[in-house]
Every structure is written in structure tokens, then in C-alpha cells.
Motif scaffolding. Structure first.
Motif, PDB file in Angstrom:
ATOM      1  N   PHE A 124      -4.945   9.991   6.377  1.00 13.34           N
ATOM      2  CA  PHE A 124      -4.572   8.615   6.013  1.00 13.34           C
ATOM      3  C   PHE A 124      -4.507   7.726   7.256  1.00 13.34           C
ATOM      4  CE2 PHE A 124      -2.724  10.321   1.977  1.00 13.34           C
ATOM      5  CZ  PHE A 124      -3.458   9.521   1.118  1.00 13.34           C
TER       6      PHE A 124
ATOM      7  N   ARG B 123       3.421   5.949  -5.469  1.00 14.24           N
ATOM      8  CA  ARG B 123       3.312   6.087  -6.922  1.00 14.24           C
ATOM      9  C   ARG B 123       2.188   7.047  -7.294  1.00 14.24           C
ATOM     10  NH1 ARG B 123       1.857   0.973 -10.793  1.00 14.24           N
ATOM     11  NH2 ARG B 123       2.257   1.958 -12.805  1.00 14.24           N
ATOM     12  N   GLU B 124       1.059   6.919  -6.598  1.00 16.46           N
ATOM     13  CA  GLU B 124      -0.096   7.773  -6.915  1.00 16.46           C
ATOM     14  C   GLU B 124       0.192   9.238  -6.576  1.00 16.46           C
ATOM     15  OE1 GLU B 124      -3.782   6.924  -4.837  1.00 16.46           O
ATOM     16  OE2 GLU B 124      -4.897   7.585  -6.603  1.00 16.46           O
TER      17      GLU B 124
ATOM     18  N   ASP C  86       3.183  15.352 -10.366  1.00 12.17           N
ATOM     19  CA  ASP C  86       3.593  15.527 -11.753  1.00 12.17           C
ATOM     20  C   ASP C  86       2.510  16.311 -12.497  1.00 12.17           C
ATOM     21  OD1 ASP C  86       5.603  15.063 -13.502  1.00 12.17           O
ATOM     22  OD2 ASP C  86       4.829  13.153 -14.224  1.00 12.17           O
ATOM     23  N   ASP C  87       1.263  15.863 -12.334  1.00 13.57           N
ATOM     24  CA  ASP C  87       0.124  16.535 -12.987  1.00 13.57           C
ATOM     25  C   ASP C  87      -0.075  17.946 -12.441  1.00 13.57           C
ATOM     26  OD1 ASP C  87      -0.575  14.406 -14.610  1.00 13.57           O
ATOM     27  OD2 ASP C  87      -1.845  13.489 -13.081  1.00 13.57           O
ATOM     28  N   ALA C  88      -0.034  18.049 -11.108  1.00 13.62           N
ATOM     29  CA  ALA C  88      -0.332  19.343 -10.470  1.00 13.62           C
ATOM     30  C   ALA C  88       0.718  20.387 -10.834  1.00 13.62           C
ATOM     31  CB  ALA C  88      -0.406  19.162  -8.950  1.00 13.62           C
TER      32      ALA C  88
ATOM     33  N   PHE D 174      -2.112  21.253  -2.301  1.00 16.65           N
ATOM     34  CA  PHE D 174      -2.234  19.912  -1.731  1.00 16.65           C
ATOM     35  C   PHE D 174      -2.552  19.948  -0.237  1.00 16.65           C
ATOM     36  CE2 PHE D 174      -0.695  15.783  -0.247  1.00 16.65           C
ATOM     37  CZ  PHE D 174      -1.280  14.950  -1.189  1.00 16.65           C
TER      38      PHE D 174
ATOM     39  N   GLU E 243       0.835  -1.211   0.000  1.00 25.86           N
ATOM     40  CA  GLU E 243       0.000   0.000   0.000  1.00 25.86           C
ATOM     41  C   GLU E 243       0.863   1.253   0.000  1.00 25.86           C
ATOM     42  OE1 GLU E 243      -3.638   0.586   1.250  1.00 25.86           O
ATOM     43  OE2 GLU E 243      -4.154  -1.390   1.976  1.00 25.86           O
TER      44      GLU E 243
ATOM     45  N   ASP F 207       2.082   1.756  -3.490  1.00 28.56           N
ATOM     46  CA  ASP F 207       0.982   2.196  -4.342  1.00 28.56           C
ATOM     47  C   ASP F 207       0.666   3.676  -4.100  1.00 28.56           C
ATOM     48  OD1 ASP F 207      -1.197   1.384  -6.200  1.00 28.56           O
ATOM     49  OD2 ASP F 207      -2.430   2.099  -4.552  1.00 28.56           O
ATOM     50  N   LEU F 208       0.626   4.052  -2.829  1.00 25.64           N
ATOM     51  CA  LEU F 208       0.326   5.450  -2.484  1.00 25.64           C
ATOM     52  C   LEU F 208       1.464   6.366  -2.938  1.00 25.64           C
ATOM     53  CD1 LEU F 208      -1.581   7.408  -1.129  1.00 25.64           C
ATOM     54  CD2 LEU F 208      -0.560   6.840   1.070  1.00 25.64           C
TER      55      LEU F 208
ATOM     56  N   GLU G 163      -6.349  19.653  -2.225  1.00 23.90           N
ATOM     57  CA  GLU G 163      -6.193  18.427  -3.018  1.00 23.90           C
ATOM     58  C   GLU G 163      -5.814  17.208  -2.182  1.00 23.90           C
ATOM     59  OE1 GLU G 163      -3.524  19.656  -6.095  1.00 23.90           O
ATOM     60  OE2 GLU G 163      -5.045  20.939  -7.020  1.00 23.90           O
ATOM     61  N   GLY G 164      -5.119  17.464  -1.081  1.00 25.06           N
ATOM     62  CA  GLY G 164      -4.693  16.353  -0.231  1.00 25.06           C
ATOM     63  C   GLY G 164      -5.838  15.624   0.453  1.00 25.06           C
TER      64      GLY G 164
ATOM     65  N   TYR H 276      -6.348  13.243  -9.982  1.00 26.60           N
ATOM     66  CA  TYR H 276      -6.192  14.639 -10.398  1.00 26.60           C
ATOM     67  C   TYR H 276      -7.279  15.043 -11.390  1.00 26.60           C
ATOM     68  CZ  TYR H 276      -3.900  19.056 -11.032  1.00 26.60           C
ATOM     69  OH  TYR H 276      -3.635  20.398 -11.032  1.00 26.60           O
TER      70      TYR H 276
ATOM     71  N   THR I 296       2.595  10.775  -9.063  1.00 23.09           N
ATOM     72  CA  THR I 296       1.863  11.064 -10.306  1.00 23.09           C
ATOM     73  C   THR I 296       1.026  12.331 -10.141  1.00 23.09           C
ATOM     74  OG1 THR I 296       1.711   8.691 -10.698  1.00 23.09           O
ATOM     75  CG2 THR I 296       0.288  10.079 -12.022  1.00 23.09           C
ATOM     76  N   HIS I 297       0.396  12.460  -8.951  1.00 30.31           N
ATOM     77  CA  HIS I 297      -0.416  13.651  -8.683  1.00 30.31           C
ATOM     78  C   HIS I 297       0.441  14.917  -8.811  1.00 30.31           C
ATOM     79  CE1 HIS I 297      -3.047  16.502  -6.579  1.00 30.31           C
ATOM     80  NE2 HIS I 297      -1.916  16.922  -6.030  1.00 30.31           N
TER      81      HIS I 297
ATOM     82  N   ARG J 108      -9.046   6.283  -0.698  1.00 28.40           N
ATOM     83  CA  ARG J 108      -8.586   5.056  -0.010  1.00 28.40           C
ATOM     84  C   ARG J 108      -9.687   4.501   0.888  1.00 28.40           C
ATOM     85  NH1 ARG J 108      -3.214   3.228  -1.514  1.00 28.40           N
ATOM     86  NH2 ARG J 108      -3.045   4.710  -3.220  1.00 28.40           N
TER      87      ARG J 108
ATOM     88  N   TRP K 148      -4.291   0.392 -12.131  1.00 25.34           N
ATOM     89  CA  TRP K 148      -3.305   1.229 -12.833  1.00 25.34           C
ATOM     90  C   TRP K 148      -3.376   0.896 -14.314  1.00 25.34           C
ATOM     91  CZ3 TRP K 148      -0.267   5.157 -11.160  1.00 25.34           C
ATOM     92  CH2 TRP K 148      -0.137   5.330  -9.780  1.00 25.34           C
TER      93      TRP K 148
ATOM     94  N   GLU L  23      -6.695  -6.233  -7.040  1.00 24.59           N
ATOM     95  CA  GLU L  23      -5.591  -6.087  -7.977  1.00 24.59           C
ATOM     96  C   GLU L  23      -5.255  -4.626  -8.128  1.00 24.59           C
ATOM     97  OE1 GLU L  23      -3.673  -8.208  -9.823  1.00 24.59           O
ATOM     98  OE2 GLU L  23      -4.486  -9.747  -8.531  1.00 24.59           O
ATOM     99  N   VAL L  24      -3.989  -4.282  -8.015  1.00 23.38           N
ATOM    100  CA  VAL L  24      -3.579  -2.881  -8.205  1.00 23.38           C
ATOM    101  C   VAL L  24      -2.652  -2.809  -9.402  1.00 23.38           C
ATOM    102  CG1 VAL L  24      -2.391  -0.919  -7.206  1.00 23.38           C
ATOM    103  CG2 VAL L  24      -3.803  -2.383  -5.770  1.00 23.38           C
TER     104      VAL L  24
ATOM    105  N   TYR M   5      -7.242  12.038  -1.694  1.00 22.56           N
ATOM    106  CA  TYR M   5      -6.649  10.693  -1.711  1.00 22.56           C
ATOM    107  C   TYR M   5      -7.011   9.845  -0.483  1.00 22.56           C
ATOM    108  CZ  TYR M   5      -4.446  12.443  -5.848  1.00 22.56           C
ATOM    109  OH  TYR M   5      -4.266  12.966  -7.109  1.00 22.56           O
TER     110      TYR M   5
END
Lengths: 202, 110
Positions: A64, A31-32, A38-40, A54, A25, A28-29, B46-47, B28, A35-36, B54, B66, A201-202, B50
Motif C-alpha cells: 500500500f 471498511r473494505e 468477514d467474508d474470509a 491474507f 481513503e 474506505d480501506l 489475499e493481501g 473477495y 468486509t474482506h 488500489r 459501494w 465517488e465511493v 487490495y
């Protein structure tokens, strides 16, 4: 520090504070969130704007922590139980090998203490942002061994029980074995728990 | 107009369900959709998105996979499960009723 380094440091900070209980997890988090950002960063025009939108790492991490609280509690319980069982097994093995009847009770108590301290340290302080180097790890284990050997030597002398340096060193080595088995068992429990709770599955 | 972000935080789940009932989206993309559809008036921290995703994943409302986006970059796409779809429809009805009731109440002061 490059922008990418700043993002990585921020994400690692969130992950460390969030105390996500399983490795899968966390990956996975991570990576997500990368990616966020990167986009932002592309959309907002700057990394500072992306951070501002953020929110603070601690605020996000606290959300979390709420999500994973039951899973974390189960993982803690599993690790503590596995660590205690493992440490007691090692303590019994050491006692049988040393053939010192009557000495097991004290050894089991100290072994359990070592386990509880290790487990609480890991669970309360959280995971380190960066893995320590091999030298640092070796130094930690050596310091632990010397401390425990000195403790054994000192406590026996204080109680008036004769004990040689070699025997104190052997006992210290036994406790280091207990600590090492605890660390190995906790890592195994972490992996086992990850496999157990990941049904999607992720 | 500045909105109370704490108030908006309570609506994150409804937003996610509303977007995902239309099509699978990544995090996003949902944030951008929220801004676009509300003409940038609806603006979340934005935070908060997520952890909500979850939580919904753990509750079995959404599932995640993915896969490559249109740009060729890998993204984590969320979609509704049957349970999530039922919840989305229920929430939509509730919010429509609340919205009408609030409009009636607020409108009565004009």
C-alpha cells in the motif's frame, strides 16, 4: 479479546503501517478490509485461517505504501509548507504583540523547529492506532508548555539576558500557540488534500 | 502443486482485468473465482489483491462503488473503465501469445 477485536486490531495495524495519506481513503480501506475478513472468516472457517491467507500486516502495508507514495509525498509537502507558513505568521504576530525588535529571528527559528519536529513526528511515526484521551492530550500540551518556558528561562540566563518567570511563561505560551496552530493547520491541510485528491465517488 | 507465489504476484493485475471484463466484482469474490476456476491450484496471498486494486483504481483502469451484494451486505464493487477494458483486451492477447510460446518451448523438452 473477541475475534472481531482481533480483526479490527489487525486492520488498524495495516492502516497505520500503510500510511494512507487521506482520511477518506483510510476509512474506505478500513471498511473494505473489515468486509474482506468477514467474508474470509466465514469461508475459511476460522479467523486464524483468514489471517494466514491474507499475509503479514507489514508485507501488505508495504504494498500500500508503494501505491500511495506520490500522493503521500505531495501531502507531506503541503503539510510542511502550510505548517511553516502558519508558524511564521504566528511568530510574527507574537513578535508584533510583544514589540521586541530584533528578537524575531530567534523566535522564528525556534517556531520553525517546533513545526518541523511536529510535522516529521506525524509523518514518520505515523498515526496512532487509538486517539489519546482528553486528559492525555492536555498533559502533553502542559508538558510542552513547561518545557518551552523552562527552555526560554534557561537559555536567557545562560546568555546573561535578564528574563522574568512571567515573561518566560508568556514566551512558552507563544510557542505552544505556534505548535497548536501547526496541529490545526496540518489537520486542515489533511482535510483539504483529501477533498482535492478524491475525484471518484465511493 | 505448489506455485511460486512471487511469480503469481506478477499476474494479479491480469487476473483482475480478466475477471472484471466479464462483470463487476468485489475483492473477495475475485479471490474465490481465482481458486474456483483453477480448481484451487491458483492460490494468491489475499493481501496482495487490495493494493493491486488500489493501484489500478488510481491508474484509471478500474472504478469502485459501494453497493449491496446479493446477500444484502454492502460490498465494494470494482468495474472496468474504458481504459481498463482496452488494457484487459491487450493483456489477454499478450498472455495468450506468451502461453502458446511457453507451451511450445516447454513441450519441446518432453
Amino acid at each position: 479479546m473477541t475475534e472481531h477485536d482481533r480483526v479490527v486490531a489487525f486492520v488498524e495495524d495495516v492502516l497505520a503501517r500503510a500510511r494512507v495519506p487521506t482520511r477518506r481513503e483510510r476509512e474506505d480501506l478500513r471498511r473494505e478490509l473489515l468486509t474482506h475478513f468477514d467474508d474470509a472468516t466465514r469461508a475459511r472457517g476460522s479467523i486464524d485461517a483468514a489471517f494466514a491467507e491474507f499475509g503479514l500486516a507489514d508485507e501488505v502495508a508495504s504494498r500500500f505504501r508503494i501505491v500511495y507514495r506520490v500522493q503521500r509525498l505531495l501531502a507531506h509537502t503541503l503539510r510542511i509548507a502550510a505548517g511553516l507558513v502558519g508558524s511564521l505568521a504566528v511568530a510574527v504576530a507574537i513578535e508584533l504583540a510583544a514589540s521586541r525588535p530584533g528578537a524575531f529571528r530567534g523566535m522564528a527559528g525556534l517556531a520553525s523547529g517546533i513545526v518541523v519536529i511536529l510535522v516529521l513526528w506525524r509523518e514518520l511515526v505515523g498515526r496512532r492506532l487509538r486517539r489519546p484521551t482528553a486528559t492525555a492530550r492536555a498533559a502533553c500540551w502542559l508538558a510542552g508548555f513547561l518545557t518551552l518556558a523552562a527552555w526560554e528561562y534557561g537559555i536567557h540566563h545562560y546568555a546573561g539576558i535578564p528574563i522574568g518567570v512571567l515573561r518566560a511563561a508568556a514566551t512558552g505560551g507563544g510557542f505552544v500557540a505556534v505548535a497548536a496552530s501547526t496541529v490545526i493547520i496540518m489537520a486542515g491541510a489533511d482535510r483539504a488534500f483529501s477533498a482535492l485528491v478524491q475525484s471518484h465517488e465511493v | 502443486m505448489d506455485y511460486d507465489r512471487e511469480f503469481l504476484t506478477g499476474t494479479v493485475g491480469v487476473l483482475i482485468l480478466s475477471f472484471l471484463i466479464e462483470r463487476p466484482m468485489y475483492g473477495y469474490e475475485m479471490l474465490q473465482e481465482a481458486e474456483r476456476r483453477s480448481a484451487r491450484a491458483f492460490h494468491l496471498k489475499e493481501g496482495t489483491l487490495y493494493p493491486a486494486l488500489r493501484q489500478m483504481e488510481r491508474s484509471g483502469l478500474v472504478r469502485a462503488t459501494w453497493r449491496e451484494s446479493d446477500t444484502g451486505r454492502p460490498r465494494k464493487y470494482y468495474s472496468l473503465t474504458p481504459k481498463g477494458r482496452r488494457r484487459a483486451e491487450s493483456k489477454r492477447r499478450q498472455w495468450t501469445a506468451i502461453s502458446i510460446a511457453m507451451q511450445a518451448i516447454l513441450g519441446s523438452h518432453d
